[in-house]
Scaffold this active site. Structure first.
Site, PDB file in Angstrom:
ATOM      1  N   HIS A 142       0.808  -1.218   0.000  1.00 26.88           N
ATOM      2  CA  HIS A 142       0.000   0.000   0.000  1.00 26.88           C
ATOM      3  C   HIS A 142       0.844   1.272   0.000  1.00 26.88           C
ATOM      4  O   HIS A 142       0.380   2.347   0.363  1.00 26.88           O
ATOM      5  CB  HIS A 142      -1.006  -0.021   1.160  1.00 26.88           C
ATOM      6  N   ASP A 148      -5.871   4.658  10.037  1.00 28.93           N
ATOM      7  CA  ASP A 148      -7.290   4.798   9.680  1.00 28.93           C
ATOM      8  C   ASP A 148      -7.810   3.571   8.937  1.00 28.93           C
ATOM      9  O   ASP A 148      -9.011   3.334   8.888  1.00 28.93           O
ATOM     10  CB  ASP A 148      -7.479   6.001   8.741  1.00 28.93           C
ATOM     11  N   GLU A 182      -9.287  13.720  15.040  1.00 35.51           N
ATOM     12  CA  GLU A 182      -8.787  13.951  13.669  1.00 35.51           C
ATOM     13  C   GLU A 182      -9.547  15.136  13.092  1.00 35.51           C
ATOM     14  O   GLU A 182     -10.218  15.878  13.811  1.00 35.51           O
ATOM     15  CB  GLU A 182      -8.981  12.698  12.788  1.00 35.51           C
TER      16      GLU A 182
END
Ligand code: FAD
Length: 522
Positions: A94, A158, A274
């Site tokens: 990723h 996340d 956040e």
């Protein structure tokens, strides 16, 4: 088929040998690996790419290891090879810029497995409150295993379909970082295969230098095969709240106030802080914020007809059924001190596991529309808090115009939760922000969504910071020259270099980061 593959492999191996680049792979095949060394074109193709879809590697083979010893055998062979071979660990691939790729080397595919043998499963030490996990385990699987014991790691990303080794090589941050620090601050011990092929256990007390170097070390010093991660009792519910601001300084003051509560008792602070930026024409519902109204995307213009940039504070409080009675008062008490637009409160109560896994749900939706496997020219920056208002003016209200093609996260963190001995670099201030421009390039014919446009805009943002004297540090960094890396690491460079020479002297590991060039006699 197998004979064909072997033949193709032998031929390509021979070709490589003639140009003096490859090791005799048949040698490796004879080393008694319990996993699989594969030259299957589909394995090689997967290992050539990553989430960014911006660069392509050319690995010669892919190893699916089941133990640290499998990895050690391959690294040792590469280390001893005269012709030269690189080895890159790949978690879930990723990365954005080919960080887990290699050319003329072997990719060690840490996540997932092939064939009958499997890497070890997570082992939870319930009384001691930690879990031992394989370096390629995905965080979603770590969560599932620990929840069986009513426990969970404290610090997250996340998105949970990332590997433990991949995030620990960077930092691993999310809305819990203000409180618990990044994931690298929540590790007790690691097993690592160094660039010489040694398997070493390291911690605060043992091989300490290696321990700190590997955390945030961009895969440069060793391949993490086991991590011992700290756990806490898992809540089962989360109250997830979003509130909006049109005033940037009110937004950041509130964020900074909330993270200043980190040392307070748990009933007097949020568990997650956040935020994100909403530029004028953006939908509130992008893939990072779909819970505003999953069935019915909210157009900002319907909420704020005057337009302009908005900021969304995203906060969450964990609770357990046994504390459900007090959650309303606790949240109300905390919200009372904030200065958001009073009509803009969006609240959802959901299972803890669904909260942590929220981005995966959005991924499924994007995948079904063909919008996941597209180029991602992401830019992640750590910005000193003293300069965040200037950044807002120049970037959110300036360079970005009124269009974005992806979420823009912004949230502050406390530097004292980061161990300065790790390899990761952060700005020189006690508070700094993550600004993550998580944009996708689309072939829609619209110029502002094209890869070229977004790449140019990223360059413009970096230039602006440079010219305005905003000393940003890149998170998930990507550079192409060693000088840029030296600038990135600043006064940590000498140490980084020294550790490299000690643990990977031939620069075999993670060459996709482009920090060091492999050194082999010709
Ligand atoms: P890879 O891309 O496979 O590898 C990354 C680097 O680590 C490479 O250099 C590789 O060689 C090295 N590496 C991999 N495994 C090992 C190992 N076992 N030992 C040593 N080195 C290894 N990051 C955050 O911090 N917070 C977030 O909230 C967050 N959200 C994300 C959401 C999405 C949708 C995506 C795509 C990425 C997100 N990231 C986030 C970024 C993510 O942490 C990094 O991209 C990370 O590198 C991905 O992990 P991976 O397992 O896919 O690693």
């Amino acid at each position: 088929m197998a004979t064909m593959l072997l033949l193709t492999f032998l031929i390509s191996s021979l070709i490589m040998v003639t140009v003096g680049l490859a090791i005799d792979f048949m040698e490796i095949l004879r080393l008694g690996i319990d996993g699989q060394l594969s030259v299957d074109p589909s394995d090689v193709e997967t290992a050539s790419l990553d989430f960014g879809l911006l660069t392509r590697g050319q690995p010669l083979a892919v190893l699916h290891p089941v133990s640290a010893q499998d990895i050690a055998r391959v690294v040792k062979a590469a280390y001893g090879s005269n012709q030269g071979m690189t080895v890159s660990a790949r978690g879930h691939g990723h990365s954005i810029n080919g960080q887990a790729q290699t050319t003329n080397g072997v990719v060690i595919q840490m996540s997932g497995w092939k064939g009958g043998n499997k890497p070890p499963r997570p082992h939870v030490w319930a009384e001691e409150r930690y879990v031992d996990v394989w370096g390629g385990d995905l965080w979603i699987d770590v969560l599932k295993s620990t929840l069986e014991y009513g426990l969970a790691p404290k610090s997250w990303t996340d998105y949970l379909y990332l590997s433990v080794g991949g995030t620990l090589s960077n930092a691993g941050i999310s809305g819990q970082a203000f409180n618990h620090g990044p994931q690298i601050s929540n590790v007790y011990e690691l097993d690592v295969v160094t660039g010489k092929g040694e398997v070493l256990t390291c911690s605060e007390d043992e091989n300490t230098e290696l321990f700190h170097a590997v955390l945030g070390g961009l895969g440069q010093f060793g391949i993490i095969t086991r991590a011992r991660i700290s756990l806490e009792p898992a809540p089962n519910m989360v109250r997830w709240i979003r509130v909006l601001y049109s005033n940037f300084s009110a937004f950041t003051s509130d964020q900074e106030h909330l993270i200043s509560l980190h040392a307070e008792p748990s009933n007097q602070k949020f568990d997650y802080v956040e935020g994100f930026v909403i530029v004028a024409e953006g939908l509130i519902n992008n893939w990072r914020s779909s819970l505003f109204s999953p069935q019915n995307p909210v157009k900002i213009s319907t909420l704020f007809p005057t337009g302009g940039v908005l900021y969304c504070l995203e906060i969450a409080k964990n609770y357990h059924e046994s504390t459900a009675q007090t959650i309303d008062q606790e949240v109300e008490f905390l919200l009372k001190k904030l200065n958001f637009i009073s009509t803009s409160v969006f609240t959802t109560d959901l299972l803890y596991v669904d909260f942590l896994d929220r981005v995966h749900m959005a991924e499924m939706k994007l995948r079904s529309k063909g919008l996941w496997e597209v180029p991602h020219p992401w830019l992640n920056l750590f910005i000193p808090s003293s300069k965040i208002a200037e950044f807002d003016k120049g970037v959110f209200k300036g360079i970005l115009g009124n269009k974005t093609s992806g979420p823009i996260l912004i949230y502050p963190m406390n530097k004292n939760k980061w161990d300065h001995r790790s390899s990761v670099v952060t700005p020189d201030e006690g508070l700094f922000y993550l600004v993550a421009l998580l944009r996708s390039a689309l072939d829609s014919g619209e110029e502002t969504q094209s890869l070229e446009y977004l790449n140019n805009q990223n360059r413009q943002i970096l230039r602006y910071c440079d010219e305005a004297g905003i000393k940003v540090k890149r998170y998930l960094p990507h550079y192409t020259t060693q000088q840029e890396w030296m600038d990135h690491f600043g006064n940590k460079w000498d140490r980084f270099y020294e550790m490299k020479m000690e643990f990977d002297p031939r620069h075999i590991l993670a060459s996709g980061q482009r920090i060091f060039t492999p050194t082999f006699p010709s």
